[in-house]
Write a protein that holds these residues in place. Structure first.
Motif, PDB file in Angstrom:
ATOM      1  N   UNK A 153      10.747  99.345  53.061  1.00 27.24           N
ATOM      2  CA  UNK A 153       9.422  99.933  53.291  1.00 27.24           C
ATOM      3  C   UNK A 153       8.621 100.026  52.000  1.00 27.24           C
ATOM      4  N   UNK A 154       9.288 100.354  50.902  1.00 26.37           N
ATOM      5  CA  UNK A 154       8.602 100.412  49.606  1.00 26.37           C
ATOM      6  C   UNK A 154       8.039  99.047  49.221  1.00 26.37           C
ATOM      7  N   UNK A 155       8.793  98.005  49.485  1.00 31.72           N
ATOM      8  CA  UNK A 155       8.361  96.655  49.108  1.00 31.72           C
ATOM      9  C   UNK A 155       7.051  96.257  49.781  1.00 31.72           C
ATOM     10  N   UNK A 210      14.391  92.369  43.492  1.00 30.69           N
ATOM     11  CA  UNK A 210      15.003  92.673  42.192  1.00 30.69           C
ATOM     12  C   UNK A 210      14.085  93.481  41.265  1.00 30.69           C
ATOM     13  N   UNK A 211      12.787  93.235  41.328  1.00 29.94           N
ATOM     14  CA  UNK A 211      11.848  94.014  40.516  1.00 29.94           C
ATOM     15  C   UNK A 211      11.809  95.456  40.996  1.00 29.94           C
ATOM     16  N   UNK A 212      11.803  95.652  42.319  1.00 33.97           N
ATOM     17  CA  UNK A 212      11.852  97.015  42.850  1.00 33.97           C
ATOM     18  C   UNK A 212      13.136  97.700  42.404  1.00 33.97           C
ATOM     19  N   UNK A 213      14.243  96.989  42.469  1.00 39.74           N
ATOM     20  CA  UNK A 213      15.529  97.567  42.041  1.00 39.74           C
ATOM     21  C   UNK A 213      15.480  98.013  40.590  1.00 39.74           C
ATOM     22  N   UNK A 214      14.840  97.219  39.744  1.00 38.57           N
ATOM     23  CA  UNK A 214      14.707  97.594  38.327  1.00 38.57           C
ATOM     24  C   UNK A 214      13.903  98.896  38.195  1.00 38.57           C
TER      25      UNK A 214
END
Length: 106
Positions: free
Chosen positions: A36-38, A46-50
Motif C-alpha cells: 500500500x505504501x508503494x 527495494x528503495x522502499x525497504x531502504x
C-alpha cells in the motif's frame, strides 16, 4: 534531564528525506502494508525497504510480518519522545541548557 543530542540528530537526519517524511505522514493514519505504501511513491520495493530500514533503525517506525507481507506503523513511544525532545529544545524552561551554562542573556 540529560538530552541525547546524538540520538536525536540521527533521527532528524533520517527525517531529512522528503520520501521518509511522506511515509511518516501516511503512517500517522495507521498501519500500512508495504504494498500500500508503494502506491504513493514512484520508486521500487527495494528503495522502499531502504527507507523503512532507516526509519526502523531510528525506532520511529516498527514492522510486523504476516506471511510474506510487511506491515509498518509508527512507534508511538518513540514518536512521543521525539515530540517531547523537540518541545524541550525550543522552549525556554527552568532546566534550559543556557541557564545552566550562562549562555543566555537573562
Amino acid at each position: 534531564m540529560k538530552l541525547d543530542y546524538e540520538l536525536y540528530a540521527k533521527i532528524f537526519k533520517s527525517l531529512s528525506d522528503q520520501s521518509r517524511l511522506k511515509i511518516i505522514d501516511i503512517l500517522s493514519c495507521g498501519e500500512k502494508c508495504a504494498c500500500d505504501l508503494l502506491e504513493d511513491f514512484d520508486f521500487t520495493q527495494p528503495t522502499l525497504s531502504h527507507h523503512m530500514k532507516v526509519l526502523m533503525d531510528c525506532k520511529i517506525v516498527k514492522c510486523r510480518k504476516e506471511g510474506i507481507w510487511s506491515y509498518y506503523s509508527l512507534d508511538k513511544n518513540s514518536t512521543d519522545k521525539l515530540e517531547l525532545f523537540l518541545m524541550n529544545i525550543i522552549t525556554d524552561t527552568e532546566d534550559c541548557i543556557c541557564k545552566n551554562s550562562n549562555q543566555c542573556e537573562i
